[in-house]
Design an enzyme around this catalytic site. Structure first.
Site, mmCIF file in Angstrom:
data_model
loop_
_atom_site.group_PDB
_atom_site.id
_atom_site.type_symbol
_atom_site.label_atom_id
_atom_site.label_comp_id
_atom_site.label_asym_id
_atom_site.label_seq_id
_atom_site.Cartn_x
_atom_site.Cartn_y
_atom_site.Cartn_z
ATOM 1 N N GLY A 118 -30.428 -3.213 13.839
ATOM 2 C CA GLY A 118 -30.796 -2.041 13.026
ATOM 3 C C GLY A 118 -30.835 -2.428 11.550
ATOM 4 O O GLY A 118 -30.515 -1.625 10.668
ATOM 5 N N GLY A 167 -32.698 -0.505 8.449
ATOM 6 C CA GLY A 167 -32.340 0.864 8.101
ATOM 7 C C GLY A 167 -31.743 1.002 6.710
ATOM 8 O O GLY A 167 -31.628 0.032 5.956
ATOM 9 N N GLN A 168 -31.345 2.239 6.397
ATOM 10 C CA GLN A 168 -30.814 2.538 5.058
ATOM 11 C C GLN A 168 -29.621 1.631 4.740
ATOM 12 O O GLN A 168 -29.561 1.013 3.675
ATOM 13 C CB GLN A 168 -30.378 4.003 4.965
ATOM 14 C CG GLN A 168 -29.983 4.400 3.550
ATOM 15 C CD GLN A 168 -29.049 5.607 3.482
ATOM 16 O OE1 GLN A 168 -28.644 6.175 4.490
ATOM 17 N NE2 GLN A 168 -28.706 5.996 2.273
ATOM 18 N N ASP A 226 -34.301 -5.737 14.395
ATOM 19 C CA ASP A 226 -34.627 -4.313 14.459
ATOM 20 C C ASP A 226 -35.737 -4.153 15.504
ATOM 21 O O ASP A 226 -36.312 -5.138 15.980
ATOM 22 C CB ASP A 226 -35.095 -3.791 13.084
ATOM 23 C CG ASP A 226 -34.841 -2.296 12.908
ATOM 24 O OD1 ASP A 226 -33.965 -1.909 12.116
ATOM 25 O OD2 ASP A 226 -35.537 -1.496 13.587
ATOM 26 N N ILE A 227 -36.071 -2.899 15.762
ATOM 27 C CA ILE A 227 -37.102 -2.620 16.761
ATOM 28 C C ILE A 227 -38.505 -2.861 16.202
ATOM 29 O O ILE A 227 -39.475 -3.001 16.932
ATOM 30 C CB ILE A 227 -36.930 -1.178 17.282
ATOM 31 C CG1 ILE A 227 -37.593 -0.970 18.618
ATOM 32 C CG2 ILE A 227 -37.340 -0.145 16.252
ATOM 33 C CD1 ILE A 227 -37.108 0.274 19.336
ATOM 34 N N ASP A 252 -34.934 -4.665 20.666
ATOM 35 C CA ASP A 252 -34.702 -3.271 21.070
ATOM 36 C C ASP A 252 -33.354 -3.255 21.774
ATOM 37 O O ASP A 252 -33.201 -3.862 22.838
ATOM 38 C CB ASP A 252 -35.826 -2.807 22.013
ATOM 39 C CG ASP A 252 -35.596 -1.392 22.517
ATOM 40 O OD1 ASP A 252 -34.476 -0.857 22.337
ATOM 41 O OD2 ASP A 252 -36.528 -0.831 23.122
ATOM 42 N N ILE A 253 -32.394 -2.565 21.187
ATOM 43 C CA ILE A 253 -31.022 -2.662 21.664
ATOM 44 C C ILE A 253 -30.824 -2.021 23.039
ATOM 45 O O ILE A 253 -29.801 -2.249 23.687
ATOM 46 C CB ILE A 253 -30.032 -2.107 20.609
ATOM 47 C CG1 ILE A 253 -28.615 -2.579 20.897
ATOM 48 C CG2 ILE A 253 -30.095 -0.601 20.499
ATOM 49 C CD1 ILE A 253 -28.478 -4.046 21.094
ATOM 50 N N TYR A 273 -25.786 13.437 18.171
ATOM 51 C CA TYR A 273 -25.365 12.275 17.367
ATOM 52 C C TYR A 273 -23.840 12.208 17.269
ATOM 53 O O TYR A 273 -23.230 11.167 17.537
ATOM 54 C CB TYR A 273 -26.005 12.418 15.988
ATOM 55 C CG TYR A 273 -25.560 11.423 14.944
ATOM 56 C CD1 TYR A 273 -25.872 10.073 15.057
ATOM 57 C CD2 TYR A 273 -24.852 11.840 13.806
ATOM 58 C CE1 TYR A 273 -25.486 9.168 14.072
ATOM 59 C CE2 TYR A 273 -24.474 10.955 12.819
ATOM 60 C CZ TYR A 273 -24.789 9.613 12.955
ATOM 61 O OH TYR A 273 -24.410 8.724 11.976
ATOM 62 N N LYS A 303 -21.264 9.438 18.783
ATOM 63 C CA LYS A 303 -20.353 8.645 17.938
ATOM 64 C C LYS A 303 -18.916 8.784 18.416
ATOM 65 O O LYS A 303 -18.162 7.805 18.427
ATOM 66 C CB LYS A 303 -20.475 9.074 16.467
ATOM 67 C CG LYS A 303 -21.773 8.646 15.794
ATOM 68 C CD LYS A 303 -21.857 7.129 15.640
ATOM 69 C CE LYS A 303 -23.133 6.685 14.946
ATOM 70 N NZ LYS A 303 -23.329 5.225 14.963
HETATM 71 P P1 NAD Z 1 -31.236 4.294 9.754
HETATM 72 O O1 NAD Z 1 -31.776 5.390 10.609
HETATM 73 O O2 NAD Z 1 -31.681 4.196 8.352
HETATM 74 O O3 NAD Z 1 -31.489 2.899 10.458
HETATM 75 C C1 NAD Z 1 -31.338 2.696 11.830
HETATM 76 C C2 NAD Z 1 -32.166 1.488 12.223
HETATM 77 O O4 NAD Z 1 -32.036 1.321 13.633
HETATM 78 C C3 NAD Z 1 -33.648 1.637 11.905
HETATM 79 O O5 NAD Z 1 -34.112 0.550 11.142
HETATM 80 C C4 NAD Z 1 -34.318 1.694 13.281
HETATM 81 O O6 NAD Z 1 -35.586 1.085 13.312
HETATM 82 C C5 NAD Z 1 -33.299 0.928 14.122
HETATM 83 N N1 NAD Z 1 -33.420 1.258 15.530
HETATM 84 C C6 NAD Z 1 -33.688 2.452 16.112
HETATM 85 N N2 NAD Z 1 -33.765 2.339 17.442
HETATM 86 C C7 NAD Z 1 -33.518 1.032 17.712
HETATM 87 C C8 NAD Z 1 -33.454 0.291 18.910
HETATM 88 N N3 NAD Z 1 -33.668 0.852 20.110
HETATM 89 N N4 NAD Z 1 -33.173 -1.026 18.831
HETATM 90 C C9 NAD Z 1 -32.966 -1.630 17.637
HETATM 91 N N5 NAD Z 1 -33.039 -0.972 16.471
HETATM 92 C C10 NAD Z 1 -33.299 0.340 16.510
HETATM 93 O O7 NAD Z 1 -29.631 4.406 9.828
HETATM 94 P P2 NAD Z 1 -28.576 4.012 8.714
HETATM 95 O O8 NAD Z 1 -28.442 5.169 7.797
HETATM 96 O O9 NAD Z 1 -28.871 2.675 8.157
HETATM 97 O O10 NAD Z 1 -27.251 3.982 9.581
HETATM 98 C C11 NAD Z 1 -26.753 2.778 10.142
HETATM 99 C C12 NAD Z 1 -25.572 3.140 11.019
HETATM 100 O O11 NAD Z 1 -24.566 3.780 10.230
HETATM 101 C C13 NAD Z 1 -25.923 4.125 12.150
HETATM 102 O O12 NAD Z 1 -25.196 3.767 13.301
HETATM 103 C C14 NAD Z 1 -25.442 5.443 11.621
HETATM 104 O O13 NAD Z 1 -25.056 6.297 12.650
HETATM 105 C C15 NAD Z 1 -24.246 5.046 10.791
HETATM 106 N N6 NAD Z 1 -23.969 6.006 9.719
HETATM 107 C C16 NAD Z 1 -24.859 6.164 8.698
HETATM 108 C C17 NAD Z 1 -24.580 7.096 7.702
HETATM 109 C C18 NAD Z 1 -25.523 7.293 6.543
HETATM 110 O O14 NAD Z 1 -25.268 8.192 5.730
HETATM 111 N N7 NAD Z 1 -26.567 6.495 6.414
HETATM 112 C C19 NAD Z 1 -23.408 7.849 7.753
HETATM 113 C C20 NAD Z 1 -22.561 7.702 8.853
HETATM 114 C C21 NAD Z 1 -22.827 6.736 9.817
HETATM 115 C C1 AKB Z 2 -26.213 11.989 8.946
HETATM 116 O O1 AKB Z 2 -26.321 12.890 8.087
HETATM 117 O O2 AKB Z 2 -26.568 12.112 10.126
HETATM 118 C C2 AKB Z 2 -25.543 10.705 8.528
HETATM 119 C C3 AKB Z 2 -24.090 10.753 8.858
HETATM 120 C C4 AKB Z 2 -23.152 11.438 7.963
HETATM 121 O O3 AKB Z 2 -23.706 10.244 9.885
HETATM 122 N N1 AKB Z 2 -25.782 10.501 7.140
#
Ligand code: NAD
Ligand code: AKB
Length: 318
Positions: A6, A9-10, A32-33, A47-48, A137, A141
């Protein structure tokens, strides 16, 4: 050798850079995917949900640590709950099982404040408390945290986890969460646009600056195994604010900045989460401490986004 799943992602895009600085670019495989817009360093499509492909990547590169970030976040998850459950749960179980069978050294799994629900105490939410998540979600988690603890207790797998609050960074855009407004609002302000916020002005949520989120991840993974007393997931706190407080912090830099409030389905999700987090276990166990408050984060966000938009007017346009 480190595998980030992943990585586009952000958080993944920023964490991958930090891990390359920490271990050396050649020691980190991003996956990533889909292929990222800017391909830098070693990258593979993964793809996970496909366990064989994960095993192939682990074998081919001699992976010893996995950072498993791939997930469907809270708001996007509600648009297709079964698909989201599949990605979030199947993905994690594939990672845990492959890590166990290949005797990997360590695994990182990010949980979220989305594990909390309407019965959870809202202020300074304790580490151990009532949890009744309302989104697919949050349910995934919470189940994920329990699976991590299970793999540690049953198989001794060294899996470590933190519950990130809403993460805010200038480097990347969020991917479908309820806290996304807190990033989008900065992009609107720097582009001198009016922002329409999808949450009510008084919705208090726990948040964290990207720098702190990445630091927390690296710190917990670096900590001696004996110092990790919680094998589900650690509460970590950064700051808490409402959309109106964030608007006022931004107006300090852009006095003419305007925000409208037009709550949508994400309001209900936000209302089910808590206001602030008690993170003393993380502080005591592995010396966690956030560096950024609302004022410092706002200054940095605006500083970096101004530079980014000045150098490239099309930078992450929203
Ligand atoms: P994001 O949605 O920005 O990125 C997720 C990435 O996973 C994407 O690049 C997507 O292409 C990839 N992905 C989706 N399906 C996939 C698959 N089948 N195989 C491989 N890759 C795949 O998410 P993020 O904000 O970077 O969050 C990263 C992790 O942190 C997540 O597990 C999220 O739950 C957790 N998290 C994020 C936040 C936040 O505020 N950003 C807060 C709490 C927890
Ligand atoms: C969301 O809003 O879904 C994420 C999180 C807090 O897990 N940023």
């Amino acid at each position: 050798m480190v595998l980030v799943i992943g990585a586009n992602g952000q958080i993944g895009s920023v964490l991958t850079k930090a891990l390359k600085n920490r271990y050396g670019a050649g020691q980190v495989i991003a996956s990533d995917i889909r292929v990222p817009q800017q391909l830098e360093g070693r990258f593979v499509i993964l793809d996970i949900t496909k366990r064989n492909r994960l095993e192939e990547v682990v074998d081919r590169f001699g992976i010893t640590q996995i950072y498993h970030l791939a997930a469907i976040l809270s708001a996007k998850g509600e648009t297709n709950p079964i698909h989201s459950w599949d990605i979030n749960m199947k993905g994690l179980l594939n990672v845990l099982e492959v890590a166990r069978l290949h005797q990997l050294e360590k695994v990182f799994f990010p949980s979220s404040i989305a594990v909390f629900g309407t019965n959870t105490p809202k202020e300074l939410t304790p580490q151990f408390t009532l949890m009744n998540p309302s989104t697919v979600y949050g349910i995934s988690k919470l189940a994920g945290e329990q699976w991590c603890q299970y793999y540690f207790e049953k198989y001794g797998l060294d899996v470590r986890s933190v519950r990130y609050p809403g993460v805010i960074g200038h480097q990347s855009l969020p991917g479908g969460g309820t806290t996304d407004y807190a990033v989008e609002i900065f992009h609107a302000a720097v582009q001198q646009k009016t922002y329409t916020c999808f949450l009510k002005e008084d919705t208090m949520l726990p948040m964290m600056y990207m720098h702190d989120a990445v630091q927390a991840t690296i710190s917990i993974m670096d900590a001696p195994k004996s110092s990790i007393s919680i094998r589900s997931s650690y509460n970590i706190a950064g700051m808490s604010f409402t959309p109106i407080q964030l608007t006022q912090a931004i107006q300090h830099h852009f006095p003419n900045f305007k925000v409208n409030f037009k709550p949508d389905f994400r309001q209900k999700i936000a209302d089910s989460w808590t206001n602030s987090i008690d993170d003393h276990y993380a502080r005591n166990d592995w010396a966690w401490k956030a560096e950024y408050d609302l004022k410092k984060m706002t200054e940095e966000m605006i500083h970096h986004l101004k530079i980014n938009y000045f150098n490239n007017p099309k930078f992450l346009k929203i």
